[in-house]
Design a protein around this motif. Structure first.
Motif, mmCIF file in Angstrom:
data_model
loop_
_atom_site.group_PDB
_atom_site.id
_atom_site.type_symbol
_atom_site.label_atom_id
_atom_site.label_comp_id
_atom_site.label_asym_id
_atom_site.label_seq_id
_atom_site.Cartn_x
_atom_site.Cartn_y
_atom_site.Cartn_z
ATOM 1 N N GLU A 1 0.807 -1.220 0.000
ATOM 2 C CA GLU A 1 0.000 0.000 0.000
ATOM 3 C C GLU A 1 0.841 1.271 0.000
ATOM 4 O OE1 GLU A 1 -0.343 -2.540 1.968
ATOM 5 O OE2 GLU A 1 -2.290 -3.406 1.458
ATOM 6 N N ASP A 2 2.100 1.145 0.418
ATOM 7 C CA ASP A 2 2.976 2.315 0.476
ATOM 8 C C ASP A 2 3.774 2.508 -0.808
ATOM 9 O OD1 ASP A 2 2.255 2.934 3.106
ATOM 10 O OD2 ASP A 2 3.715 1.539 3.934
ATOM 11 N N LEU A 3 3.693 1.554 -1.734
ATOM 12 C CA LEU A 3 4.522 1.620 -2.935
ATOM 13 C C LEU A 3 4.079 2.719 -3.898
ATOM 14 C CD1 LEU A 3 5.014 -2.159 -3.791
ATOM 15 C CD2 LEU A 3 6.806 -0.544 -3.144
ATOM 16 N N ASP A 4 2.774 2.836 -4.089
ATOM 17 C CA ASP A 4 2.255 3.751 -5.110
ATOM 18 C C ASP A 4 0.917 4.312 -4.643
ATOM 19 O OD1 ASP A 4 1.228 5.049 -7.326
ATOM 20 O OD2 ASP A 4 1.625 3.414 -8.736
ATOM 21 N N PRO A 5 0.879 5.534 -4.133
ATOM 22 C CA PRO A 5 -0.381 6.097 -3.640
ATOM 23 C C PRO A 5 -1.439 6.212 -4.739
ATOM 24 C CG PRO A 5 1.338 7.793 -3.789
ATOM 25 C CD PRO A 5 2.011 6.474 -4.003
ATOM 26 N N GLU A 6 -0.998 6.337 -5.975
ATOM 27 C CA GLU A 6 -1.930 6.439 -7.097
ATOM 28 C C GLU A 6 -2.682 5.130 -7.303
ATOM 29 O OE1 GLU A 6 -1.085 6.233 -11.757
ATOM 30 O OE2 GLU A 6 -0.395 8.132 -10.890
ATOM 31 N N ALA A 7 -1.976 3.997 -7.217
ATOM 32 C CA ALA A 7 -2.585 2.693 -7.482
ATOM 33 C C ALA A 7 -3.382 2.165 -6.302
ATOM 34 C CB ALA A 7 -1.507 1.682 -7.861
ATOM 35 N N PHE A 8 -2.943 2.498 -5.093
ATOM 36 C CA PHE A 8 -3.585 1.931 -3.905
ATOM 37 C C PHE A 8 -4.457 2.935 -3.161
ATOM 38 C CE2 PHE A 8 -0.081 -1.009 -4.632
ATOM 39 C CZ PHE A 8 -0.715 -2.227 -4.480
ATOM 40 N N GLY A 9 -4.559 4.140 -3.676
ATOM 41 C CA GLY A 9 -5.428 5.136 -3.066
ATOM 42 C C GLY A 9 -5.047 5.477 -1.647
#
Length: 483
Positions: A282-290
């Motif tokens: 969840e911390d990798l990509d805020p765009e993908a995981f909201g």
């Protein structure tokens, strides 16, 4: 120093029931028996001092308190013949888990044929079908490195306790433990031929670089992505990057342009092809995981999906180390490999099943209860050691959210001597063994033994006060019947 050591009714790694050292521990016992209490105390202090001077620390609590890992110099010694059984069992298990991950993010055969319940996978907090399904990964594999926890029961049989696949920690301590014991007790290595660890980073590096993405640059570059100095395992992140010869970066050091990942340097942007990440999905990509995390890199998952970057371990891999899924790994081995499991699981009760739940609620004081998504000994009940108030709390938790918990029998973990307060005391241990999967699967010859330093404590996690021991795989010592 070991004259009063009592093996009792537990399976002891070093001593037999008569209080005599097992064959493969005799040389160790002879050396230790000649040492004075003062000599052992000084050597113990030297070991702790080494960790402190090297800055080898971890953060065991939410207050950010750093401490050195308590190290015990009595190694867990495993003859090579017994080790082969462990090694083969772990390779088999990792292979099945790799097939499982490819399947659940692909054709889902194991779900369609009802070998593993559909709801267990889909309800897992770590199953990210939307973000991961259909991605064509290098080597068609999600699993790069696994840390498998083993225990020995009261009969001395090895069993798998847990599969740690998301961000398995501890590999740096394996190397540091070996370095320390060589400094503190160099004469032990004159008596044993211990399989070396020194060439294993070449194997790890080789495995890492085998995951070159499909659309890689001409000179693929790998980095280790950390969430920063406040991560409890930051020392390990630094150590691994150094040993692998790759740069340690944070999310703010990376940027995605045209679905390609770059590292920001003083001389401009440099492409990144492989990311060994040590942070949660969840911390990798805020765009993908909201998410509102500021640790990740916006657009990273687009680059991942396009085959422009490889992320290791793969995103969504936690769906295979959920404690509820653990119970089905033997069935995965049979299903994907058409083999019987070499290493057995610990018996597991599913609390979503009403009959099993009723049994567990009636026998709570005899069982271990675990949250399926927790780690590090969090949200866990050791029934025989729990006060009535804690039993009541977990009884209510199980009734309110049965799907979030599993139960297992309280296994009497094997014990080994630990040097404490000037004497050797029996303490429960487990083994964490690391397997690296690239084009081939390689098992680190040895590993990290975690030891519960409190008397009769069965929780060995470092975050709960546990310490570490080195694990030796030896090639020329005996003990066929009592290893």
């Amino acid at each position: 120093m070991l004259i009063n050591y009592q093996a009792d009714t537990f399976f002891d790694e070093m001593m037999d029931q008569s209080g005599n050292p097992k064959d493969h521990y005799r040389a160790f016992n002879n050396i230790i028996s000649k040492a004075s209490a003062e000599d052992l105390r000084k050597r113990h202090e030297r070991a702790q001092s080494h960790f402190l001077k090297q800055g080898i620390t971890f953060t065991p609590d939410e207050y950010g308190t750093e401490r050195t890992p308590p190290f015990d110099f009595v190694p867990i010694i495993i003859p090579e013949q017994k080790w082969k059984e462990i090694e083969n069992g772990l390779k088999q298990r990792v292979e099945a888990l790799s097939h499982f991950l490819k399947d659940i993010y692909g054709e889902k055969k194991i779900i369609k044929e009802e070998v593993v319940p559909k709801e267990l996978i889909e309800n897992s907090a770590y199953y990210h079908e939307k973000q991961v399904a259909g991605i064509d990964l290098p080597l068609s594999n999600h699993l790069f490195i696994a840390g498998i926890d083993l225990i020995r029961d009261e009969n001395g049989e090895y069993r798998v306790l847990e599969d740690n696949l998301r961000n398995p920690s501890g590999i740096s301590y394996v190397y540091q433990n070996r370095q320390v014991i060589r400094k503190v007790y160099p004469e032990l290595f004159d008596q044993y031929r211990v399989l070396p660890l020194e060439n294993q980073f070449k194997e790890l590096q080789k495995a890492l670089l085998s995951y070159v993405p499909h659309n890689a640059s001409s000179q693929p570059q790998a980095v280790l992505l950390t969430s920063g100095v406040y991560n409890s395992a930051y020392y390990e992140h630094f150590f691994l990057a150094q040993q692998l010869g790759i740069e340690l970066v944070e999310g703010c050091d990376l940027v995605v342009e045209n679905d390609i990942v770059y590292k920001d340097t003083t001389s401009g942007l440099e492409r990144v092809d492989i990311i060994y990440r040590r942070m949660d999905d969840e911390d990798l990509d805020p765009e993908a995981f909201g998410s509102d995390s500021e640790m990740g890199v916006s657009g990273l998952m687009r680059a991942y999906r396009q085959g422009n970057v490889t992320i290791l371990n793969g995103v969504g891999i936690g769906a295979a180390d959920d404690k509820a899924i653990y119970a089905y790994v033997p069935e995965m081995i049979r299903y994907y490999l058409n083999e019987e499991p070499i290493l057995k699981n610990v018996t597991t009760y599913f609390l979503r099943d009403s009959e099993q739940r009723d049994y567990v609620l009636k026998n709570l004081e005899k069982l271990v209860i675990k949250n399926v998504g927790a780690s590090g000994g969090d949200d866990m009940l050791i029934g025989p050691n729990a006060p009535e108030e804690e039993l009541a709390t977990f009884r209510q938790k199980i009734q309110d959210t049965p799907n979030e918990y599993i139960a297992q029998p309280t296994i009497e973990l094997s014990r080994a001597p630990a040097f404490q307060d000037g004497e050797f005391r029996p303490r429960h241990i487990d083994l964490r063994i690391f397997a690296m999967k690239g084009k081939e699967t390689n098992v680190l010859p040895g590993g990290l033994s975690r030891v519960a330093l409190m008397e009769d404590n069965l929780v060995v996690n470092s975050s709960q006060g546990g310490g570490f021991k080195d694990i030796w795989v030896i090639t020329e010592e005996g003990g066929k019947n009592d290893a």
